[in-house]
Design an enzyme around this catalytic site. Sequence first.
Site, PDB file in Angstrom:
ATOM      1  N   LYS A  97      57.654 -34.617 -85.121  1.00 26.56           N
ATOM      2  CA  LYS A  97      56.475 -34.405 -84.281  1.00 26.56           C
ATOM      3  C   LYS A  97      55.228 -34.658 -85.123  1.00 26.56           C
ATOM      4  O   LYS A  97      55.336 -34.609 -86.332  1.00 26.56           O
ATOM      5  CB  LYS A  97      56.474 -33.010 -83.688  1.00 26.56           C
ATOM      6  CG  LYS A  97      56.232 -31.897 -84.717  1.00 26.56           C
ATOM      7  CD  LYS A  97      55.507 -30.711 -84.178  1.00 26.56           C
ATOM      8  CE  LYS A  97      54.228 -30.539 -84.918  1.00 26.56           C
ATOM      9  NZ  LYS A  97      53.701 -29.232 -85.093  1.00 26.56           N
TER      10      LYS A  97
ATOM     11  N   HIS B 287      61.384 -28.806 -83.572  1.00 26.84           N
ATOM     12  CA  HIS B 287      62.348 -27.950 -84.279  1.00 26.84           C
ATOM     13  C   HIS B 287      62.565 -26.601 -83.583  1.00 26.84           C
ATOM     14  O   HIS B 287      63.551 -25.931 -83.831  1.00 26.84           O
ATOM     15  CB  HIS B 287      61.988 -27.796 -85.754  1.00 26.84           C
ATOM     16  CG  HIS B 287      60.903 -26.809 -86.039  1.00 26.84           C
ATOM     17  ND1 HIS B 287      59.572 -27.106 -85.892  1.00 26.84           N
ATOM     18  CD2 HIS B 287      60.941 -25.523 -86.456  1.00 26.84           C
ATOM     19  CE1 HIS B 287      58.854 -26.045 -86.207  1.00 26.84           C
ATOM     20  NE2 HIS B 287      59.646 -25.066 -86.556  1.00 26.84           N
TER      21      HIS B 287
ATOM     22  N   GLU C  98      50.906 -16.236 -86.051  1.00 27.83           N
ATOM     23  CA  GLU C  98      51.212 -16.394 -87.477  1.00 27.83           C
ATOM     24  C   GLU C  98      50.117 -15.758 -88.320  1.00 27.83           C
ATOM     25  O   GLU C  98      48.948 -15.789 -87.937  1.00 27.83           O
ATOM     26  CB  GLU C  98      51.248 -17.875 -87.851  1.00 27.83           C
ATOM     27  CG  GLU C  98      52.331 -18.666 -87.213  1.00 27.83           C
ATOM     28  CD  GLU C  98      52.269 -20.131 -87.646  1.00 27.83           C
ATOM     29  OE1 GLU C  98      53.030 -20.514 -88.535  1.00 27.83           O
ATOM     30  OE2 GLU C  98      51.446 -20.878 -87.097  1.00 27.83           O
TER      31      GLU C  98
ATOM     32  N   ASP D 284      49.112 -28.812 -82.169  1.00 27.72           N
ATOM     33  CA  ASP D 284      50.093 -28.436 -83.190  1.00 27.72           C
ATOM     34  C   ASP D 284      51.212 -27.553 -82.618  1.00 27.72           C
ATOM     35  O   ASP D 284      52.365 -27.682 -83.019  1.00 27.72           O
ATOM     36  CB  ASP D 284      49.366 -27.679 -84.326  1.00 27.72           C
ATOM     37  CG  ASP D 284      50.288 -27.353 -85.488  1.00 27.72           C
ATOM     38  OD1 ASP D 284      51.003 -28.270 -85.941  1.00 27.72           O
ATOM     39  OD2 ASP D 284      50.310 -26.194 -85.942  1.00 27.72           O
TER      40      ASP D 284
ATOM     41  N   HIS E 232      55.961 -27.068 -79.057  1.00 23.82           N
ATOM     42  CA  HIS E 232      56.853 -25.909 -79.163  1.00 23.82           C
ATOM     43  C   HIS E 232      56.745 -24.943 -77.980  1.00 23.82           C
ATOM     44  O   HIS E 232      57.738 -24.560 -77.371  1.00 23.82           O
ATOM     45  CB  HIS E 232      56.557 -25.131 -80.452  1.00 23.82           C
ATOM     46  CG  HIS E 232      56.610 -25.964 -81.690  1.00 23.82           C
ATOM     47  ND1 HIS E 232      57.515 -26.981 -81.865  1.00 23.82           N
ATOM     48  CD2 HIS E 232      55.875 -25.939 -82.828  1.00 23.82           C
ATOM     49  CE1 HIS E 232      57.334 -27.534 -83.053  1.00 23.82           C
ATOM     50  NE2 HIS E 232      56.336 -26.924 -83.658  1.00 23.82           N
TER      51      HIS E 232
ATOM     52  N   LYS F 246      46.702 -19.067 -85.755  1.00 23.40           N
ATOM     53  CA  LYS F 246      46.849 -18.859 -87.209  1.00 23.40           C
ATOM     54  C   LYS F 246      46.029 -17.636 -87.600  1.00 23.40           C
ATOM     55  O   LYS F 246      45.049 -17.290 -86.928  1.00 23.40           O
ATOM     56  CB  LYS F 246      46.295 -20.071 -87.967  1.00 23.40           C
ATOM     57  CG  LYS F 246      46.985 -21.379 -87.621  1.00 23.40           C
ATOM     58  CD  LYS F 246      48.153 -21.624 -88.523  1.00 23.40           C
ATOM     59  CE  LYS F 246      48.819 -22.953 -88.251  1.00 23.40           C
ATOM     60  NZ  LYS F 246      50.236 -22.957 -88.625  1.00 23.40           N
TER      61      LYS F 246
HETATM   62  C1  BG6 Z   1      55.054 -26.395 -87.065  1.00 22.70           C
HETATM   63  C2  BG6 Z   1      53.548 -26.302 -87.026  1.00 22.70           C
HETATM   64  O1  BG6 Z   1      55.501 -27.384 -86.184  1.00 22.70           O
HETATM   65  O2  BG6 Z   1      55.603 -25.144 -86.716  1.00 22.70           O
HETATM   66  C3  BG6 Z   1      53.067 -25.215 -87.972  1.00 22.70           C
HETATM   67  O3  BG6 Z   1      53.003 -27.547 -87.424  1.00 22.70           O
HETATM   68  C4  BG6 Z   1      53.769 -23.903 -87.677  1.00 22.70           C
HETATM   69  O4  BG6 Z   1      51.656 -25.082 -87.889  1.00 22.70           O
HETATM   70  C5  BG6 Z   1      55.273 -24.092 -87.614  1.00 22.70           C
HETATM   71  O5  BG6 Z   1      53.437 -22.992 -88.717  1.00 22.70           O
HETATM   72  C6  BG6 Z   1      55.995 -22.839 -87.171  1.00 22.70           C
HETATM   73  O6  BG6 Z   1      57.366 -23.027 -87.199  1.00 22.70           O
HETATM   74  P1  BG6 Z   1      58.372 -22.060 -87.944  1.00 22.70           P
HETATM   75  O7  BG6 Z   1      59.716 -22.617 -87.682  1.00 22.70           O
HETATM   76  O8  BG6 Z   1      57.983 -22.058 -89.375  1.00 22.70           O
HETATM   77  O9  BG6 Z   1      58.203 -20.719 -87.348  1.00 22.70           O
END
Ligand code: BG6
Length: 474
Positions: A139, A169, A207, A226, A231, A331
Amino acid sequence: MPAMTLVILGASGDLTQRLLMPALYRLHTLGLTRDLRIVGYAKERWSREHFEKHIQKALQAFAPDYKTSDWNRFRHQLDYVGGELEADQLGQLKSKLAPASLFYLALPPQLFGTAAKALGQAGFAKSPRNGWRRLVVEKPFGTDLASAQALRQEMHEYWEEEQIMRIDHFLGKETTQNLIVFRMANRFIEPVWNAQHIAQVQITFAETLGVEKRAAYYDKAGALRDMLQNHLMQLFSLTAIAPLAEVNAEILRDHKVEVLRSVVPITPATVDAHAVRGQYRAGAIGRKKVVGYRSEPGIPRSSCTETFAALRLEIDNWRWCGVPFYLRSGKRLASNYSEIAVQFRDVPGGLAKAVSAQNNWMIFRIQPVEQLDLVVTAKRPGLELAGRQVVLTAPYEMPHDRGFSAYEQLIMDAIEGFRGHFLRFDEVECAWKILAPVLDAWQTGAPDFYAAGSEGPSTQKRLLDPGQTWRSIA
Ligand code: BG6
């Protein structure tokens, strides 16, 4: 000759070190990828030995179960070729390819099109009669609707849609996959999984991390591109899909697209009622003081990029008409907290009132731990017939379970050719279409500010129906 080759383009980069190699290493130690040759490809003219050392260091840092004995076996799977993303240089890979070969674009997004094309020109997109060729793309897929469509066209010059596996992911996360299994394999859920019984859905990914070392990428992307476009939109569509008759990648993706197509369009006039953006100012995460976004290294002092985005989506179909779905991610928030929380409607009747029954919630929790919580009313022990809220918790992993990280899951799916956990182009396209008016509106103006370590901008409240509140992430 091994049965399969995985070529990683961008093998000297961060994604390869932090996520891909640790995942491949673990799959190797579990005996799942023994006949896989892994060929790194990057512009650095490294020797194979140099690449091995580079990967060993990465595994020592990022693979929790690194062991020298396993490494000594794993390293024989590795190979390396240095070159540019040009057909004649990629041609060096020819002798290394097995009949079944997978090309993984672990590259900066602006190179996806170039790489796909160059691989095609080198003749690698044509599946041999006794095997296959697949292309895994990271992505983000485009930065808006037009660029995603242009990228698709560029890739389709050589690659068929069936060969392209677009990664999100989150689709490899256990909780995400459990959204399907838990809901659809239990008798008591489906009858209540609709607007008659559900009052609202809140999907949160909070986060404590800031922009880290990703200023160049993040300041152009922002939270909407992002996290929300990909997601959270996936978690949203999986929560809302109609039940599947069988495990079938195309049916699953058709159902998700159906949800996305039924989203009530946001228009320029309704953007403010459907979307809120925020940016963190200086604050503290626990006791640690942190700087504001505009003071982060590499971020312009006047940047208006959002580090927090919240959306209100509505679905115009029989199942969900009238149920707001709230999606938000940010964030530097109060904690690492992610969940899909489904609130049920009030229980009617005098008894529910007499025992002060509160709304039920079903919560698919991703962070801080993966678990399932069912918030219900039960009798409070004592002489009165009174109720109180209790939480029935099911830990997701049992002591002897063997969990897999998202990348481990997705690499195995890519090898096995299961496309259900990869994005089809129409999903990507629908997601960009839904967000287009918001992206347009946010090209100007400024985000609302929130203190680092807080729950996000207070203006996020305006998205909610009267009487609703955001769940706490503290
Ligand atoms: C990513 C984003 O795809 O996913 C990040 O670019 C984010 O900004 C992250 O922190 C979060 O994924 P995970 O699997 O670390 O919780």
